[in-house]
Design a protein around this motif. Structure first.
Motif, mmCIF file in Angstrom:
data_model
loop_
_atom_site.group_PDB
_atom_site.id
_atom_site.type_symbol
_atom_site.label_atom_id
_atom_site.label_comp_id
_atom_site.label_asym_id
_atom_site.label_seq_id
_atom_site.Cartn_x
_atom_site.Cartn_y
_atom_site.Cartn_z
ATOM 1 N N GLY A 137 45.768 40.290 49.236
ATOM 2 C CA GLY A 137 46.315 41.411 49.993
ATOM 3 C C GLY A 137 47.749 41.716 49.606
ATOM 4 N N PHE A 138 48.525 40.672 49.299
ATOM 5 C CA PHE A 138 49.905 40.908 48.883
ATOM 6 C C PHE A 138 49.943 41.783 47.638
ATOM 7 C CE2 PHE A 138 51.291 37.103 51.374
ATOM 8 C CZ PHE A 138 52.188 37.793 52.150
ATOM 9 N N VAL A 139 49.020 41.505 46.719
ATOM 10 C CA VAL A 139 48.963 42.308 45.499
ATOM 11 C C VAL A 139 48.403 43.701 45.812
ATOM 12 C CG1 VAL A 139 47.995 42.471 43.190
ATOM 13 C CG2 VAL A 139 48.663 40.249 44.100
ATOM 14 N N LEU A 140 47.293 43.708 46.553
ATOM 15 C CA LEU A 140 46.615 44.985 46.800
ATOM 16 C C LEU A 140 47.471 45.948 47.622
ATOM 17 C CD1 LEU A 140 42.962 43.839 47.515
ATOM 18 C CD2 LEU A 140 43.786 45.158 45.580
ATOM 19 N N SER A 141 48.349 45.403 48.460
ATOM 20 C CA SER A 141 49.132 46.291 49.323
ATOM 21 C C SER A 141 50.039 47.212 48.518
ATOM 22 C CB SER A 141 49.952 45.472 50.311
ATOM 23 O OG SER A 141 50.940 44.760 49.607
ATOM 24 N N ARG A 142 50.200 46.914 47.232
ATOM 25 C CA ARG A 142 51.031 47.775 46.397
ATOM 26 C C ARG A 142 50.285 49.030 45.947
ATOM 27 N NH1 ARG A 142 54.856 44.294 43.824
ATOM 28 N NH2 ARG A 142 55.489 46.074 42.587
ATOM 29 N N PHE A 143 48.971 49.033 46.120
ATOM 30 C CA PHE A 143 48.177 50.147 45.573
ATOM 31 C C PHE A 143 47.582 51.002 46.674
ATOM 32 C CE2 PHE A 143 47.397 46.451 42.687
ATOM 33 C CZ PHE A 143 48.363 46.826 41.778
ATOM 34 N N ARG A 144 47.099 52.191 46.263
ATOM 35 C CA ARG A 144 46.358 53.003 47.202
ATOM 36 C C ARG A 144 45.248 53.747 46.473
ATOM 37 N NH1 ARG A 144 51.021 56.260 49.713
ATOM 38 N NH2 ARG A 144 49.407 56.325 51.278
ATOM 39 N N ASP A 145 44.307 54.227 47.252
ATOM 40 C CA ASP A 145 43.200 55.047 46.753
ATOM 41 C C ASP A 145 42.504 54.463 45.519
ATOM 42 O OD1 ASP A 145 43.914 56.685 48.826
ATOM 43 O OD2 ASP A 145 45.187 57.937 47.580
ATOM 44 N N SER A 171 40.833 46.033 43.479
ATOM 45 C CA SER A 171 39.982 45.177 44.312
ATOM 46 C C SER A 171 38.712 44.814 43.543
ATOM 47 C CB SER A 171 39.654 45.857 45.637
ATOM 48 O OG SER A 171 38.864 46.996 45.432
ATOM 49 N N LEU A 172 38.190 45.771 42.796
ATOM 50 C CA LEU A 172 37.025 45.499 41.959
ATOM 51 C C LEU A 172 37.353 44.397 40.948
ATOM 52 C CD1 LEU A 172 34.723 48.258 40.733
ATOM 53 C CD2 LEU A 172 35.565 46.717 39.015
ATOM 54 N N GLY A 173 38.578 44.438 40.445
ATOM 55 C CA GLY A 173 39.022 43.393 39.520
ATOM 56 C C GLY A 173 38.966 42.021 40.152
ATOM 57 N N PHE A 174 39.357 41.934 41.419
ATOM 58 C CA PHE A 174 39.297 40.645 42.104
ATOM 59 C C PHE A 174 37.862 40.155 42.233
ATOM 60 C CE2 PHE A 174 43.644 41.536 43.751
ATOM 61 C CZ PHE A 174 44.214 40.408 43.196
ATOM 62 N N ASN A 175 36.932 41.093 42.429
ATOM 63 C CA ASN A 175 35.529 40.704 42.506
ATOM 64 C C ASN A 175 35.065 40.112 41.165
ATOM 65 O OD1 ASN A 175 32.755 42.203 44.307
ATOM 66 N ND2 ASN A 175 32.845 40.310 43.182
ATOM 67 N N VAL A 176 35.523 40.748 40.076
ATOM 68 C CA VAL A 176 35.166 40.239 38.746
ATOM 69 C C VAL A 176 35.722 38.826 38.553
ATOM 70 C CG1 VAL A 176 35.558 40.534 36.270
ATOM 71 C CG2 VAL A 176 34.991 42.511 37.675
ATOM 72 N N ILE A 177 36.962 38.637 38.967
ATOM 73 C CA ILE A 177 37.582 37.319 38.805
ATOM 74 C C ILE A 177 36.849 36.285 39.671
ATOM 75 C CG2 ILE A 177 39.679 35.974 39.198
ATOM 76 C CD1 ILE A 177 41.270 38.497 38.438
ATOM 77 N N ALA A 178 36.560 36.660 40.930
ATOM 78 C CA ALA A 178 35.865 35.726 41.821
ATOM 79 C C ALA A 178 34.506 35.355 41.231
ATOM 80 C CB ALA A 178 35.696 36.341 43.208
ATOM 81 N N PHE A 179 33.807 36.362 40.719
ATOM 82 C CA PHE A 179 32.502 36.097 40.113
ATOM 83 C C PHE A 179 32.645 35.141 38.927
ATOM 84 C CE2 PHE A 179 29.199 37.194 37.002
ATOM 85 C CZ PHE A 179 28.072 36.877 37.742
ATOM 86 N N SER A 180 33.674 35.364 38.103
ATOM 87 C CA SER A 180 33.927 34.461 36.971
ATOM 88 C C SER A 180 34.113 33.036 37.452
ATOM 89 C CB SER A 180 35.211 34.860 36.235
ATOM 90 O OG SER A 180 35.007 35.954 35.448
ATOM 91 N N VAL A 181 34.845 32.896 38.557
ATOM 92 C CA VAL A 181 35.084 31.546 39.081
ATOM 93 C C VAL A 181 33.774 30.925 39.553
ATOM 94 C CG1 VAL A 181 36.222 30.219 40.892
ATOM 95 C CG2 VAL A 181 37.471 32.022 39.696
ATOM 96 N N PHE A 182 32.973 31.684 40.311
ATOM 97 C CA PHE A 182 31.680 31.158 40.771
ATOM 98 C C PHE A 182 30.829 30.722 39.573
ATOM 99 C CE2 PHE A 182 31.977 34.420 44.428
ATOM 100 C CZ PHE A 182 32.815 33.575 45.133
#
Lengths: 288, 287, 244
Positions: free
Chosen positions: A76-84, A91-102
């Motif tokens: 959230g600290f990172v995402l709060s810098r962005f909008r729209d 946020s999609l990037g974080f999903n990719v990273i999380a998936f990579s970790v799993f």
């Protein structure tokens, strides 16, 4: 009957996922495409605690929620810098990273093979092993999540979230520390998604990374857009429709492999058609 | 791994990312939304070439040409049937983005239904899989084609945008669609053509990726993300920035993989993106 | 005379263009001060700086005897400062009532989380919406109101904040006479309650009617200031306007 209970449990899990995402996307207007990451974090944390450490389900569930909230605050600290659009992309990037970790942290997550042998919940000797008992547990969780979400959206906090969605800068001029609000609701959404993940892991008793891809995040997004953004009842209706719809495909005798792809095809098409003809969804109170 | 090979691998990856980035950037210039279906179009390019090479078994040139053209026309049709009506309704960029997520999902599912979700390889044509050794690095024919094409496409697009009437119109629309309309540019027709060219380039990139490593339905997401990341690193909307970003990403990824391991490629790419978004959101090339 | 706001040598550039050029102004407590000047003279930029939306390049701002170099927009409220926007900025996909309640209820996340609006808030919202004639429309979406009603709702939201200093950026622009009258009365009422008003306005008869003090800006500089009747007669002031 077993089959109906199974569907009811799945619907319950998706109601939790969609109501929590609706808080983030529909109320606060943050287009998060990473909900499956938190769903996965909850599932994995619970699975790991239960299988490797022998921790009780309910404690594992709390650990799952805690881990997910912690990760979401950092994100959230990172995402709060962005909008729209940039928010959606990051946020999609974080999903990719999380998936990579799993998928790749073999020692912890079992990699592509996942984690088998997760037990059903056990509460002071009462084991929720029968489907009906598990459904009861899910129903209690859904009720709690719904009441909690309702409490939030009916509070002054919920009104401020809508204000952030509409004009964050103006709301700041009126004295709101909006980044706190965004961080808090994002973390709440993540915690609730982790709850759904814990339930899922314990119910299916086996998890692997394929359940927590971007496609899953998009699927949850379709549920809340179809049902209607900023409307909790809409999310419930959306979850029911979109969980049951693909079951119809199986009903008409479509092979499993194709049915899974058809399900994806249908919700992709729904997303396009909704954007074209009904961007508010069916009960929506917010139009992106 | 030896340094020359590492550099060669970076260039190969960079070339494909560049093709995706410049085509993505070009469409972004005139529409200003993140078209998440762009990578799926590239995947369609790979699959269409795969299909038409079998259909026109006697003439590989036609097979490849029809395959790429198919991707281009699909990109054009998506613009005409989905994005254009949405723009006419004054939908926000976010709505267009969400619609393109839907398109991406549909294409990925369709490819899996039509061709199975298995990994497949394209048949060898024109000896594209033959290898040569350059400065101690081994490169295949298709890899050289990709690198040469990325340079040609980038310079071609830069010159094209600067010196042709069509290019000048694109720049006018990217500055302001409203003003362009007033001075008599048919903006919708123009955006349609841009999508056609953009999808042709994407289809070509998908074909290169297909010949190089093979095809699978999920390749679209990988290609899309790398294309978007490269174009943001380079500066969204800038053509040669896209090329710069593409090659930079290729190098960072391959050197990162060398340090860590192959599985973390996507995570590394996104880590780079998030760093850039935080520290230099306008990209390398812009002030 | 007691000052509520002063700026000292304020400077703000945009891409090399100087929007605010070494501006020093004093605003007396409890007065209505109009800021006039041709388009692009820096009036809105000044308001944006004063409410923390823009950071000045140089200079000082002193508010209720506290000196700032810049301040965050979230903190404005602690100094009881609020504003309206030239291009109306409402929370469009929220009800008219919610647009008022959102500034009446708790602002800190910790407190708002456990707060539900009560009778007390509704009473106040009713009083305020009554003043701008919108109570009947309380359940409609703000975005569905007419232009004039939207402007009035913004004025209502400003009233709900109960500020000591309000910045009104062209509140009368494009309104029908009866709506202008409502807002004129509200401004007079604010003054009667010793609220300081800074008004950006192009209509000189309204400026004459409402203000105690007029500040004329041109190209980001202070061109003239003083009593409305005297300042608006000055030749350089008239030329600055007509020269446009």
């Amino acid at each position: 009957m077993e089959y109906l209970i199974h569907l009811a449990i799945l619907i319950g899990i998706y109601v939790i996922l969609s109501e929590s995402l609706n808080l983030v996307v529909g109320y606060a207007g943050l287009l998060s495409v990473t909900h499956a990451a938190f769903y996965g974090i909850g599932a994995y944390a619970t699975a790991i605690c239960m299988t490797s450490l022998g921790v009780n389900f309910f404690l594992s569930l709390l650990i799952g929620i805690a881990v997910s909230v912690l990760v979401s605050v950092l994100m959230g600290f990172v995402l709060s810098r962005f909008r729209d659009d940039y928010y959606a992309l990051a946020s999609l990037g974080f999903n990719v990273i999380a998936f990579s970790v799993f998928l790749n942290w073999n020692a912890l997550t079992g990699g592509a093979f996942g984690i088998p042998g997760i037990e059903r919940p056990n509460f002071l000797g009462v084991v929720f092993s029968s489907p009906l008992a598990f459904l009861l547990l899910v129903a209690i969780c859904v009720a709690l999540v719904h009441l909690f979400s309702k409490f939030i959206v009916d509070s002054s906090f919920g009104r401020a979230l809508k204000g952030i969605r509409e004009d964050e800068e103006a709301l700041r001029v009126f004295g709101y520390e909006t980044h706190f609000y965004k961080l808090i609701i994002f973390a709440i959404g993540a915690g609730l998604a982790a709850l759904a993940g814990s339930l899922y892991a314990s119910y299916i008793t086996y998890i692997d990374p394929t359940g927590f891809t971007i496609n899953e995040s998009i699927f949850i997004l379709v549920i809340i857009i179809l049902g209607g953004l900023a409307n909790l009842k809409g999310s419930i209706a959306g979850a029911i429709v979109l969980v049951l719809l693909p079951e119809l495909l199986r009903f008409i005798g479509m092979p499993n492999e194709i049915a899974a792809q058809m399900r994806q095809l249908i919700y992709g098409a729904m997303l396009v058609l909704l954007m074209l003809y009904r961007p508010k969804g069916f009960l929506g109170e917010y139009r992106i | 791994m030896l340094l020359p090979q590492l550099i060669a691998n970076s260039l190969i990856a960079g070339a494909i990312y560049t093709l995706l980035a410049v085509s993505f950037s070009m469409a972004f210039r005139v529409t200003k939304f993140f078209n998440f279906a762009h990578g799926a179009i590239a995947a369609v390019g790979g699959y269409a070439v795969f299909f038409f090479l079998q259909a026109f078994a006697t003439n590989a040139i036609i097979g490849i040409g029809v395959g790429i053209l198919f991707a281009g026309v699909l990109g054009f049709l998506i613009e005409k049937c989905i994005y254009l009506p949405l723009r006419k309704r004054k939908s926000s960029n976010t709505v267009l983005l969400v619609a393109s997520l839907g398109v991406f999902t549909i294409i990925e599912a369709l490819l899996a239904i039509l061709f199975s979700s298995q990994f497949q390889t394209l048949p060898s044509v024109f000896g594209l899989d033959a290898t040569v050794e350059i400065f101690g690095a081994v490169l295949s024919g298709i890899q050289i084609v990709a690198i040469v094409a990325s340079v040609l496409v980038t310079t071609g697009l830069v010159l094209f945008l600067r010196f042709t009437k069509f290019g000048k119109e694109i720049r006018a629309v990217s500055d302001s669609e409203e003003v362009s309309k007033i001075v008599g540019i048919n903006t919708n027709a123009l955006i349609g053509k841009v999508f056609l060219v953009s999808a042709l380039i994407a289809g070509f990139a998908g074909m290169c990726a297909g010949f190089d490593t093979g095809i699978e339905p999920t390749m679209g997401l990988q290609l899309l993300l790398k294309g978007i990341i490269a174009s943001i690193i380079g500066g969204l909307g800038s053509i040669y920035g896209g090329a710069l970003g593409g090659f930079l990403l290729g190098f960072v990824e391959n050197f990162g993989v060398w340090q860590f391991s192959g599985e973390w490629k996507d995570a590394i790419a996104f880590a780079v993106l998030i760093l850039f978004l935080l520290l230099r959101p306008q990209g390398i090339t812009k002030q | 005379m007691k000052l509520i706001l002063r700026t000292k040598n304020l400077v703000k550039h945009f891409d090399g263009v100087c929007a605010i050029d070494n501006l020093s102004i004093n605003i007396e407590r409890g007065t209505v001060t109009s800021i006039v000047g041709p388009n692009g003279s820096g009036k809105t930029t000044l308001v944006n700086i004063l409410c923390g939306l823009l950071r000045p390049d140089r200079g000082e701002i002193e508010l209720s005897d506290v000196r700032f170099h810049e301040f965050r927009s979230e903190e404005m409220i602690t100094f009881k400062v609020t504003r309206t926007f030239q291009e109306v900025r409402l929370f469009n996909q929220m009800s008219v009532l919610d647009n008022i309640l959102v500034v009446l209820t708790e602002r800190s996340a910790r407190q708002s989380f456990f707060e539900k609006h009560g009778e007390f808030h509704l009473e106040r919202a009713k009083k305020i919406l009554g003043k701008v004639d919108l109570w009947e429309k309380r359940n409609e979406l703000a975005g569905s109101l007419s232009y004039g009603q939207r402007k009035l709702l913004e004025i209502g939201r400003m009233l709900a904040i109960d500020a000591k200093l309000v910045l009104l950026d062209e509140p009368f622009a494009g309104l029908f006479p009866e709506m202008v009258k409502i807002i004129v009365n509200i401004v007079k009422d604010l003054k009667a309650h010793e609220v300081t008003v800074i008004l950006i306005e192009h209509d000189m008869s309204l400026v004459r009617e409402l203000s105690d003090h007029v500040i004329v800006m041109d190209s980001g500089k202070l061109l003239a200031e003083g009593k409305p009747d005297e300042v608006l007669k000055r030749r350089d002031v008239i030329e600055a306007y007509l020269g446009e």
